[in-house]
Scaffold this motif. Structure first.
Motif, PDB file in Angstrom:
ATOM      1  N   THR A  58       0.757  -1.339   0.059  1.00  0.00           N
ATOM      2  CA  THR A  58      -0.032  -0.061   0.149  1.00  0.00           C
ATOM      3  C   THR A  58       0.941   1.242   0.070  1.00  0.00           C
ATOM      4  O   THR A  58       1.825   1.253   0.728  1.00  0.00           O
ATOM      5  CB  THR A  58      -0.940   0.070   1.355  1.00  0.00           C
ATOM      6  N   LEU A  59       0.367   2.187  -0.711  1.00  0.00           N
ATOM      7  CA  LEU A  59       1.166   3.374  -0.839  1.00  0.00           C
ATOM      8  C   LEU A  59       0.052   4.647  -0.691  1.00  0.00           C
ATOM      9  O   LEU A  59      -1.162   4.326  -1.276  1.00  0.00           O
ATOM     10  CB  LEU A  59       1.823   3.617  -2.212  1.00  0.00           C
ATOM     11  N   LEU A  60       0.561   5.651  -0.034  1.00  0.00           N
ATOM     12  CA  LEU A  60      -0.283   6.643   0.051  1.00  0.00           C
ATOM     13  C   LEU A  60      -0.440   7.495  -1.581  1.00  0.00           C
ATOM     14  O   LEU A  60       0.595   7.259  -2.229  1.00  0.00           O
ATOM     15  CB  LEU A  60       0.448   7.897   0.813  1.00  0.00           C
ATOM     16  N   THR A  61      -1.445   8.057  -2.004  1.00  0.00           N
ATOM     17  CA  THR A  61      -1.804   8.699  -3.016  1.00  0.00           C
ATOM     18  C   THR A  61      -2.875   9.857  -3.078  1.00  0.00           C
ATOM     19  O   THR A  61      -3.121  10.292  -2.020  1.00  0.00           O
ATOM     20  CB  THR A  61      -2.232   7.444  -4.003  1.00  0.00           C
ATOM     21  N   SER A 103      -6.985  -2.129  -4.964  1.00  0.00           N
ATOM     22  CA  SER A 103      -7.705  -1.237  -4.385  1.00  0.00           C
ATOM     23  C   SER A 103      -7.507   0.259  -4.489  1.00  0.00           C
ATOM     24  O   SER A 103      -6.342   0.522  -4.213  1.00  0.00           O
ATOM     25  CB  SER A 103      -8.435  -1.515  -3.058  1.00  0.00           C
ATOM     26  N   ILE A 104      -8.251   1.186  -4.535  1.00  0.00           N
ATOM     27  CA  ILE A 104      -8.024   2.652  -4.118  1.00  0.00           C
ATOM     28  C   ILE A 104      -9.067   3.041  -3.259  1.00  0.00           C
ATOM     29  O   ILE A 104     -10.148   2.832  -3.482  1.00  0.00           O
ATOM     30  CB  ILE A 104      -8.016   3.518  -5.465  1.00  0.00           C
ATOM     31  N   LYS A 105      -8.620   3.615  -2.266  1.00  0.00           N
ATOM     32  CA  LYS A 105      -9.489   4.005  -0.949  1.00  0.00           C
ATOM     33  C   LYS A 105      -9.277   5.723  -0.861  1.00  0.00           C
ATOM     34  O   LYS A 105      -8.190   6.134  -1.000  1.00  0.00           O
ATOM     35  CB  LYS A 105      -9.309   3.203   0.045  1.00  0.00           C
ATOM     36  N   ASP A 106     -10.203   6.094   0.109  1.00  0.00           N
ATOM     37  CA  ASP A 106     -10.306   7.500   0.222  1.00  0.00           C
ATOM     38  C   ASP A 106      -9.660   7.370   1.890  1.00  0.00           C
ATOM     39  O   ASP A 106      -9.243   6.337   2.367  1.00  0.00           O
ATOM     40  CB  ASP A 106     -11.720   8.168   0.411  1.00  0.00           C
ATOM     41  N   SER A 107      -9.758   8.824   2.558  1.00  0.00           N
ATOM     42  CA  SER A 107      -9.089   8.744   3.852  1.00  0.00           C
ATOM     43  C   SER A 107      -9.975   8.122   4.872  1.00  0.00           C
ATOM     44  O   SER A 107      -9.504   7.895   6.013  1.00  0.00           O
ATOM     45  CB  SER A 107      -8.889  10.256   4.055  1.00  0.00           C
ATOM     46  N   LYS A 108     -11.197   7.686   4.353  1.00  0.00           N
ATOM     47  CA  LYS A 108     -12.159   7.054   5.682  1.00  0.00           C
ATOM     48  C   LYS A 108     -11.982   5.552   5.328  1.00  0.00           C
ATOM     49  O   LYS A 108     -12.399   4.839   6.101  1.00  0.00           O
ATOM     50  CB  LYS A 108     -13.658   7.448   5.285  1.00  0.00           C
ATOM     51  N   PRO A 115     -20.807   4.258  -2.069  1.00  0.00           N
ATOM     52  CA  PRO A 115     -21.544   5.492  -1.786  1.00  0.00           C
ATOM     53  C   PRO A 115     -21.119   6.484  -0.812  1.00  0.00           C
ATOM     54  O   PRO A 115     -21.352   7.759  -1.116  1.00  0.00           O
ATOM     55  CB  PRO A 115     -22.911   4.741  -1.409  1.00  0.00           C
ATOM     56  N   SER A 116     -20.264   5.867   0.188  1.00  0.00           N
ATOM     57  CA  SER A 116     -20.147   6.925   1.383  1.00  0.00           C
ATOM     58  C   SER A 116     -18.696   7.594   1.179  1.00  0.00           C
ATOM     59  O   SER A 116     -18.291   8.375   1.818  1.00  0.00           O
ATOM     60  CB  SER A 116     -19.945   6.084   2.668  1.00  0.00           C
ATOM     61  N   SER A 117     -18.003   7.267   0.130  1.00  0.00           N
ATOM     62  CA  SER A 117     -16.809   7.570  -0.327  1.00  0.00           C
ATOM     63  C   SER A 117     -16.691   9.208  -0.388  1.00  0.00           C
ATOM     64  O   SER A 117     -17.788   9.622  -1.355  1.00  0.00           O
ATOM     65  CB  SER A 117     -15.989   6.986  -1.489  1.00  0.00           C
ATOM     66  N   ASN A 118     -15.803   9.964  -0.138  1.00  0.00           N
ATOM     67  CA  ASN A 118     -15.412  11.323  -0.521  1.00  0.00           C
ATOM     68  C   ASN A 118     -14.958  11.581  -2.071  1.00  0.00           C
ATOM     69  O   ASN A 118     -14.669  12.700  -2.435  1.00  0.00           O
ATOM     70  CB  ASN A 118     -14.878  12.242   0.517  1.00  0.00           C
ATOM     71  N   LYS A 119     -14.612  10.284  -2.718  1.00  0.00           N
ATOM     72  CA  LYS A 119     -14.101  10.198  -4.205  1.00  0.00           C
ATOM     73  C   LYS A 119     -12.733  10.886  -4.136  1.00  0.00           C
ATOM     74  O   LYS A 119     -12.251  11.143  -5.370  1.00  0.00           O
ATOM     75  CB  LYS A 119     -15.194  10.737  -4.887  1.00  0.00           C
ATOM     76  N   ILE A 120     -11.953  11.064  -3.198  1.00  0.00           N
ATOM     77  CA  ILE A 120     -10.533  11.586  -3.267  1.00  0.00           C
ATOM     78  C   ILE A 120      -9.501  10.594  -2.742  1.00  0.00           C
ATOM     79  O   ILE A 120      -9.927  10.195  -1.525  1.00  0.00           O
ATOM     80  CB  ILE A 120     -10.226  12.831  -2.362  1.00  0.00           C
ATOM     81  N   PRO A 121      -8.744  10.226  -3.873  1.00  0.00           N
ATOM     82  CA  PRO A 121      -7.833   8.920  -3.515  1.00  0.00           C
ATOM     83  C   PRO A 121      -6.962   9.277  -2.248  1.00  0.00           C
ATOM     84  O   PRO A 121      -6.380  10.433  -2.390  1.00  0.00           O
ATOM     85  CB  PRO A 121      -7.168   8.659  -4.642  1.00  0.00           C
ATOM     86  N   PHE A 122      -6.844   8.207  -1.200  1.00  0.00           N
ATOM     87  CA  PHE A 122      -5.707   8.410   0.078  1.00  0.00           C
ATOM     88  C   PHE A 122      -4.922   7.386  -0.318  1.00  0.00           C
ATOM     89  O   PHE A 122      -3.558   7.612  -0.018  1.00  0.00           O
ATOM     90  CB  PHE A 122      -6.629   8.554   1.166  1.00  0.00           C
ATOM     91  N   SER A 123      -5.135   6.173  -0.571  1.00  0.00           N
ATOM     92  CA  SER A 123      -4.224   5.084  -0.456  1.00  0.00           C
ATOM     93  C   SER A 123      -4.491   4.190  -1.753  1.00  0.00           C
ATOM     94  O   SER A 123      -5.701   4.071  -2.076  1.00  0.00           O
ATOM     95  CB  SER A 123      -4.321   4.293   0.800  1.00  0.00           C
TER      96      SER A 123
END
Length: 176
Positions: A58-61, A103-108, A115-123
Motif C-alpha cells: 500500500t502507498l499513499l496517493t 484497491s484505491i481508497k479514500d481517507s475514510k 456510496p459513502s466515499s468522498n471520491k478523493i484517493p488517499f491510498s
C-alpha cells in the motif's frame, strides 16, 4: 410463512457473499441483507484478491499520482523508482511492471466507488510479487515510487514482474 423483507429469499442472492470477521449465522436462521457483503465491500477485500506468491503493498496517493484518476482498481501499472544521490544526481528506472491495482481508497477507508466515499484517493493497494517487497519497502524510505499506466494496462500475463536489470535494484543490492 412470513419472510422479512430484509432477508434474502433465494440461494442465488447469497452465493458468493461473505460475512464480516465477527459475523455468525446461526443454523436454521435466515440470511439477512445486513449480515452478508459483496467481496468489494469487505474491509480486507484486497487481501482476498491476491494470487499465490503475492503480497499487498500500500502507498499513499492522490489524484495527481493516479494520473488524474485514470488509474483504477483492476488495472495494471508499471512502478518506477527514483533516488536522489545528492549534488543533482538521480537514478531512476523501472522497478516492476504489470502490477495489478487491487484497491484505491479514500481517507475514510472506503473504496472510491462506495456510496459513502468522498471520491478523493488517499491510498492505493497493489498486488506485488513477494520478491519485490524488500525493494519497494526500502525504496519508500530512501527514494520515491511512481505509478504509470501503460498500453498493457489490462494484460493478465506475467503479472507483477520485478525488473531484475533495474539500476535501482542494483543500487539497493550494493548499498543496503
Amino acid at each position: 410463512m412470513y419472510i422479512d423483507q430484509n432477508a434474502f429469499c433465494t440461494k442465488e442472492e447469497i452465493i458468493g457473499k461473505y460475512t464480516d470477521i465477527q459475523g455468525k449465522i446461526p443454523a436454521g436462521s435466515l440470511f439477512y441483507k445486513s449480515m452478508l457483503f459483496d467481496v468489494n465491500d469487505l474491509p480486507d477485500s484486497p487481501i482476498l484478491q491476491l494470487k499465490e506468491e503475492q503480497v499487498a503493498f500500500t502507498l499513499l496517493t492522490d489524484v495527481l499520482s493516479l494520473s488524474g484518476n485514470s488509474i483504477v482498481s483492476g488495472q495494471r501499472v508499471n512502478l518506477y523508482g527514483s533516488i536522489n544521490l545528492g549534488q543533482n544526481k538521480f537514478i531512476e528506472d523501472l522497478i516492476a511492471e504489470n502490477v495489478r491495482v487491487i484497491s484505491i481508497k479514500d481517507s475514510k477507508g472506503y473504496n472510491l466507488d462506495h456510496p459513502s466515499s468522498n471520491k478523493i484517493p488517499f491510498s492505493i493497494t497493489l498486488a506485488i510479487h513477494k520478491d519485490s517487497l524488500k525493494y519497494l519497502s526500502l525504496l519508500l524510505k530512501i527514494g520515491k515510487i511512481d505509478l504509470y499506466a501503460n498500453s498493457m494496462a489490462y494484460d493478465f500475463q506475467n503479472e507483477a514482474t520485478l525488473n531484475t536489470d533495474s539500476i535501482i535494484i542494483n543500487y539497493i543490492d550494493e548499498n543496503y
